[in-house]
Design an enzyme around this catalytic site. Structure first.
Site, PDB file in Angstrom:
ATOM      1  N   TYR A 209       0.855  -1.188   0.000  1.00 50.28           N
ATOM      2  CA  TYR A 209       0.000   0.000   0.000  1.00 50.28           C
ATOM      3  C   TYR A 209       0.887   1.233   0.000  1.00 50.28           C
ATOM      4  O   TYR A 209       1.797   1.340   0.817  1.00 50.28           O
ATOM      5  CB  TYR A 209      -0.903  -0.004   1.244  1.00 50.28           C
ATOM      6  CG  TYR A 209      -1.858   1.163   1.278  1.00 50.28           C
ATOM      7  CD1 TYR A 209      -2.963   1.202   0.429  1.00 50.28           C
ATOM      8  CD2 TYR A 209      -1.654   2.237   2.140  1.00 50.28           C
ATOM      9  CE1 TYR A 209      -3.828   2.275   0.444  1.00 50.28           C
ATOM     10  CE2 TYR A 209      -2.519   3.311   2.162  1.00 50.28           C
ATOM     11  CZ  TYR A 209      -3.609   3.327   1.312  1.00 50.28           C
ATOM     12  OH  TYR A 209      -4.478   4.398   1.323  1.00 50.28           O
TER      13      TYR A 209
ATOM     14  N   ASP B 265       9.509   3.779  -0.179  1.00 52.14           N
ATOM     15  CA  ASP B 265       8.390   4.427   0.495  1.00 52.14           C
ATOM     16  C   ASP B 265       8.568   4.165   1.987  1.00 52.14           C
ATOM     17  O   ASP B 265       8.299   3.064   2.477  1.00 52.14           O
ATOM     18  CB  ASP B 265       7.067   3.864  -0.027  1.00 52.14           C
ATOM     19  CG  ASP B 265       5.867   4.483   0.677  1.00 52.14           C
ATOM     20  OD1 ASP B 265       6.077   5.350   1.555  1.00 52.14           O
ATOM     21  OD2 ASP B 265       4.736   4.091   0.358  1.00 52.14           O
TER      22      ASP B 265
ATOM     23  N   LYS C 114       3.504  10.097   8.196  1.00 51.96           N
ATOM     24  CA  LYS C 114       3.204   9.533   9.516  1.00 51.96           C
ATOM     25  C   LYS C 114       4.054  10.155  10.640  1.00 51.96           C
ATOM     26  O   LYS C 114       3.785  11.278  11.033  1.00 51.96           O
ATOM     27  CB  LYS C 114       3.317   8.011   9.471  1.00 51.96           C
ATOM     28  CG  LYS C 114       2.255   7.388   8.518  1.00 51.96           C
ATOM     29  CD  LYS C 114       1.975   5.960   8.830  1.00 51.96           C
ATOM     30  CE  LYS C 114       1.149   5.258   7.757  1.00 51.96           C
ATOM     31  NZ  LYS C 114      -0.284   5.342   7.929  1.00 51.96           N
TER      32      LYS C 114
HETATM   33  C1  LIG Z   1       3.763   2.620   3.075  1.00 49.04           C
HETATM   34  C2  LIG Z   1       2.686   3.656   2.964  1.00 49.04           C
HETATM   35  N1  LIG Z   1       2.773   4.603   2.013  1.00 49.04           N
HETATM   36  C3  LIG Z   1       1.846   5.573   1.896  1.00 49.04           C
HETATM   37  C4  LIG Z   1       0.760   5.621   2.740  1.00 49.04           C
HETATM   38  C5  LIG Z   1      -0.256   6.711   2.588  1.00 49.04           C
HETATM   39  O1  LIG Z   1      -0.155   7.618   3.620  1.00 49.04           O
HETATM   40  P1  LIG Z   1      -1.369   8.586   3.989  1.00 49.04           P
HETATM   41  O2  LIG Z   1      -2.428   7.728   4.582  1.00 49.04           O
HETATM   42  O3  LIG Z   1      -0.766   9.574   4.941  1.00 49.04           O
HETATM   43  O4  LIG Z   1      -1.806   9.233   2.728  1.00 49.04           O
HETATM   44  C6  LIG Z   1       0.629   4.654   3.749  1.00 49.04           C
HETATM   45  C7  LIG Z   1      -0.508   4.681   4.683  1.00 49.04           C
HETATM   46  O5  LIG Z   1      -0.743   3.801   5.456  1.00 49.04           O
HETATM   47  C8  LIG Z   1       1.618   3.637   3.860  1.00 49.04           C
HETATM   48  O6  LIG Z   1       1.524   2.682   4.791  1.00 49.04           O
END
Ligand SMILES: Cc1ncc(COP(=O)(O)O)c(C=O)c1O
Length: 461
Positions: free
Chosen positions: A166, A271, A299
């Site tokens: 994700y 990421d 986060k």
């Molecule tokens: C690895 C990863 N990338 C991107 C995101 C997206 O972040 P946001 O919910 O702040 O848009 C998440 C959200 O859980 C994530 O776990």
């Protein structure tokens, strides 16, 4: 990972315990039920994000105090959810509260740079070894802009991601996650499946998924793409997967991915929305010693305020600096957010904090392993830095295929209910893990292990 023999858990016992725990939780959360009745009249599903949905109703919170949260019924929990892993600082950390209190009277938004933004960029550059930074407001924005930068730099449109990972809620990455096992497709030709309605096929077809922990499969797929004149702009991936519980990279895997992407001129994006600032001061990049071309953060970066960041080499960021790619946003580098991020980096998430988090996590992981061994449960505890989970599975999970084939879903659901009824606020969702904060101590993790031990005993009773 435990090596001992395991017993078969009776399905009827799991169902019986689940029904009992659900009834208890419903009884303990009557005020949440009432709030839900009110909320759903105007708030779709009674929540602000579909990831906050829960059947029969969500648990509504009032406050967070260090390592705990309190719900509208007055139940107090040790918080292992921590805002989907955003609150490694703990709730209302004095350093963050002070930074916000001092910043707010000076103005909360200008859409112009304040010194805190420069200081945060300097510190992130030092920690991640990447020269240039930009800020956004969420993980989704960070991955969206990172992919656009990679496309702008390379002039290519196809992107590669890991099946099951994700990366946020924009169209390019809402592909090949959370799909039924039968629809995955052949391992060497995994399907590009839109995650939910509303995603144009033309966009999802540009996203190619490959299995985690299999550099050879990635290379074969990339070579096929080159043959089809569809060279990828980037590989976007988590260095350790955090959306199938926790799945660590096999030794040598990340190095191989680095070599393959470099050889083909593909931008490697780690990421680090979940891992960055949660597993080490310099995230998974520091932890595994493999340097990507870009990282995305969010986060934990903002200490509870909506923050995201993109870090890259000067070469990659040159397309932003020469104006060919627009990396923009009204709230980027918001003064309040940057004040919180700076206080967090300078005063809270220091190198010492990671030593403590790691030790606490080892205590928690070790405690869970001991329970698993003692009760011969089919599963294992796995984690890194502030993050970890118990994976209920008879086999080790290394990628989406092994996760879908082996994760014990009913047991995972029971564990969540069991925890909630014993004051352990765990991340909802079968793919999630715990996140510790610097304000957690031995009492909190021992409470977790105790609840787990009681569940294990009940399962074997
Ligand atoms: C690895 C990863 N990338 C991107 C995101 C997206 O972040 P946001 O919910 O702040 O848009 C998440 C959200 O859980 C994530 O776990």
């Amino acid at each position: 990972m435990t090596a001992g023999s395991t017993v078969r858990i009776e399905r009827e016992r799991v169902e019986e315990l689940t029904a009992g725990e659900l009834a208890v939780l419903n009884e303990r959360t009557r005020a949440s039920a009432q709030m839900y009745e009110r909320a759903r009249r105007t708030l779709s599903g009674g929540v602000a994000s579909s990831y906050q949905l829960r059947d029969p109703w969500p648990i509504y919170l009032v406050s967070g105090e260090g390592p705990t949260v309190t719900d509208v019924d007055g139940n107090r929990y040790w918080d292992f959810h921590n805002g989907f892993g955003s609150m490694v600082q703990g709730h209302a950390h004095p350093a963050i509260v002070t930074a916000l209190r001092e910043r707010a009277p000076l103005g909360t938004h200008f859409a112009a740079v304040t010194e805190d933004t420069v200081a945060v960029a300097e510190e992130l550059a030092r920690r991640f070894g990447l020269e240039r930074w930009r800020f956004v407001n969420s993980g989704s924005e960070a991955t969206m802009d990172a992919i656009r930068i990679a496309r702008g730099l390379t002039g290519r449109e196809t992107i590669v991601k890991i099946f099951g990972s994700y990366h946020g809620h924009h169209d390019a990455v809402m592909v090949s996650i959370g799909v039924p096992y039968e629809s995955i497709g052949d391992r060497d030709d995994l399907a590009s499946l839109p995650y939910g309605a509303g995603i144009p096929r033309a966009v999802s077809d540009l996203t190619i998924a490959v299995p985690f922990n299999d550099a050879a499969a990635m290379e074969r797929r990339i070579e096929r793409l080159l043959h089809e004149d569809r060279a990828p702009a980037c590989v976007i991936m988590e260095a350790a997967m955090m959306n199938l519980g926790v799945v660590l990279p096999e030794p040598g895997y990340l190095e191989q991915v680095r070599e393959i992407t470099s050889r083909h001129g593909i931008v490697l994006i780690f990421d680090e929305v979940k891992t960055g600032l949660a597993v080490a001061a310099g995230g998974a990049t520091e932890r595994f010693g493999v340097r990507p071309d870009m990282v995305t953060l969010a986060k934990t970066l903002g200490g509870g305020l909506p923050a995201g960041a993109i870090g890259a080499s000067a070469e990659v960021m040159s397309v932003v600096e020469d104006g060919s790619v627009y990396q923009v946003g009204t709230y980027n580098g918001n003064p309040l957010t940057m004040a919180a991020a700076r206080a967090s980096l300078e005063q809270v998430l220091t190198p010492d904090a990671y030593v403590r988090l790691e030790a606490l996590n080892q205590r928690l992981l070790g405690g869970c392993e001991e329970v698993i061994d003692r009760h011969q449960l089919p599963g294992y505890a796995v984690g890194i830095g502030s993050k970890g989970c118990v994976t209920f599975s008879p086999a080790r999970i290394v990628d989406y295929e092994s996760f879908k084939a082996n994760q014990d879903v009913p047991l995972t659901d029971l564990a969540w209910l069991w925890n909630m009824n014993r004051g352990i606020y765990m991340t909802p969702g079968r793919e999630e893990e715990w996140t510790l904060s610097v304000m957690h101590g031995e009492e909190a993790v021992d409470a977790y292990v105790q609840a787990f031990a009681e569940m294990a005993a009940a399962l074997r009773a």
